[in-house]
Design a protein around this motif. Structure first.
Motif, PDB file in Angstrom:
ATOM      1  N   ALA A  24      71.022  46.636 -19.338  1.00  0.00           N
ATOM      2  CA  ALA A  24      72.451  46.827 -19.292  1.00  0.00           C
ATOM      3  C   ALA A  24      72.805  48.275 -19.574  1.00  0.00           C
ATOM      4  CB  ALA A  24      73.127  45.903 -20.268  1.00  0.00           C
ATOM      5  N   ALA A  25      71.819  49.176 -19.464  1.00  0.00           N
ATOM      6  CA  ALA A  25      72.080  50.591 -19.680  1.00  0.00           C
ATOM      7  C   ALA A  25      72.987  51.148 -18.593  1.00  0.00           C
ATOM      8  CB  ALA A  25      70.778  51.361 -19.741  1.00  0.00           C
ATOM      9  N   GLU A  26      72.954  50.549 -17.380  1.00  0.00           N
ATOM     10  CA  GLU A  26      73.800  51.010 -16.296  1.00  0.00           C
ATOM     11  C   GLU A  26      75.270  50.733 -16.572  1.00  0.00           C
ATOM     12  OE1 GLU A  26      71.586  48.275 -14.857  1.00  0.00           O
ATOM     13  OE2 GLU A  26      69.868  49.605 -14.832  1.00  0.00           O
ATOM     14  N   ASP A  27      75.579  49.741 -17.388  1.00  0.00           N
ATOM     15  CA  ASP A  27      76.954  49.381 -17.710  1.00  0.00           C
ATOM     16  C   ASP A  27      77.578  50.319 -18.743  1.00  0.00           C
ATOM     17  OD1 ASP A  27      76.609  47.232 -16.013  1.00  0.00           O
ATOM     18  OD2 ASP A  27      76.107  45.857 -17.640  1.00  0.00           O
ATOM     19  N   ASN A  28      76.788  51.240 -19.290  1.00  0.00           N
ATOM     20  CA  ASN A  28      77.229  52.163 -20.336  1.00  0.00           C
ATOM     21  C   ASN A  28      77.732  51.424 -21.569  1.00  0.00           C
ATOM     22  OD1 ASN A  28      76.551  54.476 -18.886  1.00  0.00           O
ATOM     23  ND2 ASN A  28      78.509  54.465 -17.822  1.00  0.00           N
ATOM     24  N   LYS A  29      77.172  50.263 -21.844  1.00  0.00           N
ATOM     25  CA  LYS A  29      77.504  49.510 -23.045  1.00  0.00           C
ATOM     26  C   LYS A  29      76.363  49.686 -24.045  1.00  0.00           C
ATOM     27  CE  LYS A  29      80.098  45.955 -20.640  1.00  0.00           C
ATOM     28  NZ  LYS A  29      80.168  44.533 -20.313  1.00  0.00           N
ATOM     29  N   PRO A  30      76.677  49.798 -25.338  1.00  0.00           N
ATOM     30  CA  PRO A  30      75.607  49.913 -26.315  1.00  0.00           C
ATOM     31  C   PRO A  30      74.782  48.626 -26.371  1.00  0.00           C
ATOM     32  CG  PRO A  30      77.778  49.999 -27.376  1.00  0.00           C
ATOM     33  CD  PRO A  30      77.995  49.857 -25.914  1.00  0.00           C
ATOM     34  N   THR A  31      73.504  48.771 -26.603  1.00  0.00           N
ATOM     35  CA  THR A  31      72.628  47.605 -26.692  1.00  0.00           C
ATOM     36  C   THR A  31      71.831  47.668 -27.990  1.00  0.00           C
ATOM     37  OG1 THR A  31      70.858  48.737 -25.504  1.00  0.00           O
ATOM     38  CG2 THR A  31      72.369  47.420 -24.189  1.00  0.00           C
ATOM     39  N   LEU A  32      71.374  46.530 -28.418  1.00  0.00           N
ATOM     40  CA  LEU A  32      70.522  46.409 -29.594  1.00  0.00           C
ATOM     41  C   LEU A  32      69.225  45.777 -29.136  1.00  0.00           C
ATOM     42  CD1 LEU A  32      70.058  46.476 -32.682  1.00  0.00           C
ATOM     43  CD2 LEU A  32      71.086  44.211 -32.770  1.00  0.00           C
ATOM     44  N   SER A  33      68.119  46.475 -29.344  1.00  0.00           N
ATOM     45  CA  SER A  33      66.810  45.956 -28.961  1.00  0.00           C
ATOM     46  C   SER A  33      66.021  45.633 -30.209  1.00  0.00           C
ATOM     47  CB  SER A  33      66.036  46.991 -28.143  1.00  0.00           C
ATOM     48  OG  SER A  33      66.722  47.288 -26.961  1.00  0.00           O
ATOM     49  N   LEU A  34      65.416  44.464 -30.222  1.00  0.00           N
ATOM     50  CA  LEU A  34      64.599  44.033 -31.351  1.00  0.00           C
ATOM     51  C   LEU A  34      63.185  43.759 -30.879  1.00  0.00           C
ATOM     52  CD1 LEU A  34      66.926  41.398 -33.055  1.00  0.00           C
ATOM     53  CD2 LEU A  34      66.527  43.735 -33.766  1.00  0.00           C
ATOM     54  N   GLU A  35      62.220  44.171 -31.677  1.00  0.00           N
ATOM     55  CA  GLU A  35      60.834  43.810 -31.427  1.00  0.00           C
ATOM     56  C   GLU A  35      60.452  42.821 -32.511  1.00  0.00           C
ATOM     57  OE1 GLU A  35      58.021  46.926 -30.853  1.00  0.00           O
ATOM     58  OE2 GLU A  35      59.467  48.156 -29.773  1.00  0.00           O
ATOM     59  N   LEU A  36      59.990  41.658 -32.092  1.00  0.00           N
ATOM     60  CA  LEU A  36      59.653  40.621 -33.056  1.00  0.00           C
ATOM     61  C   LEU A  36      58.302  40.872 -33.690  1.00  0.00           C
ATOM     62  CD1 LEU A  36      60.866  37.390 -31.246  1.00  0.00           C
ATOM     63  CD2 LEU A  36      62.006  38.687 -33.027  1.00  0.00           C
ATOM     64  N   LYS A  37      58.229  40.604 -34.975  1.00  0.00           N
ATOM     65  CA  LYS A  37      56.986  40.712 -35.713  1.00  0.00           C
ATOM     66  C   LYS A  37      56.409  39.304 -35.843  1.00  0.00           C
ATOM     67  CE  LYS A  37      55.283  42.074 -40.262  1.00  0.00           C
ATOM     68  NZ  LYS A  37      55.647  42.623 -41.553  1.00  0.00           N
ATOM     69  N   TYR A  38      55.110  39.179 -35.663  1.00  0.00           N
ATOM     70  CA  TYR A  38      54.451  37.881 -35.748  1.00  0.00           C
ATOM     71  C   TYR A  38      53.477  37.864 -36.915  1.00  0.00           C
ATOM     72  CZ  TYR A  38      56.365  36.717 -31.220  1.00  0.00           C
ATOM     73  OH  TYR A  38      57.223  36.448 -30.197  1.00  0.00           O
ATOM     74  N   HIS A  39      53.385  36.720 -37.574  1.00  0.00           N
ATOM     75  CA  HIS A  39      52.433  36.510 -38.659  1.00  0.00           C
ATOM     76  C   HIS A  39      51.694  35.206 -38.368  1.00  0.00           C
ATOM     77  CE1 HIS A  39      50.698  36.672 -42.636  1.00  0.00           C
ATOM     78  NE2 HIS A  39      51.081  35.426 -42.837  1.00  0.00           N
ATOM     79  N   SER A  40      50.403  35.273 -38.179  1.00  0.00           N
ATOM     80  CA  SER A  40      49.565  34.115 -37.838  1.00  0.00           C
ATOM     81  C   SER A  40      50.060  33.410 -36.574  1.00  0.00           C
ATOM     82  CB  SER A  40      49.514  33.121 -39.000  1.00  0.00           C
ATOM     83  OG  SER A  40      48.993  33.729 -40.153  1.00  0.00           O
ATOM     84  N   GLY A  41      50.520  34.188 -35.618  1.00  0.00           N
ATOM     85  CA  GLY A  41      50.973  33.632 -34.351  1.00  0.00           C
ATOM     86  C   GLY A  41      52.384  33.090 -34.359  1.00  0.00           C
ATOM     87  N   ASN A  42      53.059  33.096 -35.500  1.00  0.00           N
ATOM     88  CA  ASN A  42      54.435  32.604 -35.608  1.00  0.00           C
ATOM     89  C   ASN A  42      55.386  33.786 -35.793  1.00  0.00           C
ATOM     90  OD1 ASN A  42      53.634  29.862 -35.564  1.00  0.00           O
ATOM     91  ND2 ASN A  42      53.117  29.997 -37.732  1.00  0.00           N
ATOM     92  N   PRO A  43      56.568  33.749 -35.147  1.00  0.00           N
ATOM     93  CA  PRO A  43      57.507  34.856 -35.324  1.00  0.00           C
ATOM     94  C   PRO A  43      58.063  34.886 -36.749  1.00  0.00           C
ATOM     95  CG  PRO A  43      58.493  33.117 -33.992  1.00  0.00           C
ATOM     96  CD  PRO A  43      57.070  32.734 -34.220  1.00  0.00           C
ATOM     97  N   VAL A  44      58.187  36.086 -37.293  1.00  0.00           N
ATOM     98  CA  VAL A  44      58.737  36.252 -38.642  1.00  0.00           C
ATOM     99  C   VAL A  44      60.235  35.956 -38.624  1.00  0.00           C
ATOM    100  CG1 VAL A  44      59.105  37.907 -40.512  1.00  0.00           C
ATOM    101  CG2 VAL A  44      56.944  37.886 -39.286  1.00  0.00           C
ATOM    102  N   ILE A  45      60.933  36.383 -37.567  1.00  0.00           N
ATOM    103  CA  ILE A  45      62.358  36.097 -37.401  1.00  0.00           C
ATOM    104  C   ILE A  45      62.470  34.925 -36.439  1.00  0.00           C
ATOM    105  CG2 ILE A  45      64.570  36.959 -36.563  1.00  0.00           C
ATOM    106  CD1 ILE A  45      63.597  39.773 -37.259  1.00  0.00           C
ATOM    107  N   SER A  46      63.024  33.821 -36.924  1.00  0.00           N
ATOM    108  CA  SER A  46      63.119  32.642 -36.068  1.00  0.00           C
ATOM    109  C   SER A  46      64.485  32.509 -35.408  1.00  0.00           C
ATOM    110  CB  SER A  46      62.826  31.377 -36.875  1.00  0.00           C
ATOM    111  OG  SER A  46      63.770  31.215 -37.896  1.00  0.00           O
TER     112      SER A  46
END
Length: 80
Positions: free
Chosen positions: A1-23
């Motif tokens: 959505a960078a073409e729309d000139n709207k701010p975006t929030l990108s998150l990279e998920l962290k995993y622990h033992s194959g499970n996401p830390v943020i559910s």
């Protein structure tokens, strides 16, 4: 959505033992319905295990940092 000139929030998920830390990532304030909170009235997220992100006069910060700085603001999102 960078073409729309709207701010975006990108998150990279962290995993622990194959499970996401943020559910769960839940947006609280929306363009039509803004949610504001004084720091004294802000509840702990998920029993204190989650994080609430606030936009305050001192910048964007977590609920814990906002409590340390004693500032409230717009509740952007909640993660746990």
């Amino acid at each position: 959505a960078a073409e729309d000139n709207k701010p975006t929030l990108s998150l990279e998920l962290k995993y622990h033992s194959g499970n996401p830390v943020i559910s769960t990532f839940e947006r609280v304030s929306k363009p039509g319905i803004r949610v504001y909170s004084k720091i004294e009235q802000l509840q702990k997220s998920y029993g204190g295990l989650g994080i609430i992100i606030l936009s305050t006069p001192k910048g964007v910060m977590s609920d814990q940092k906002a409590r340390d700085n004693n500032v409230g603001g717009e509740v952007l999102c909640e993660l746990w």
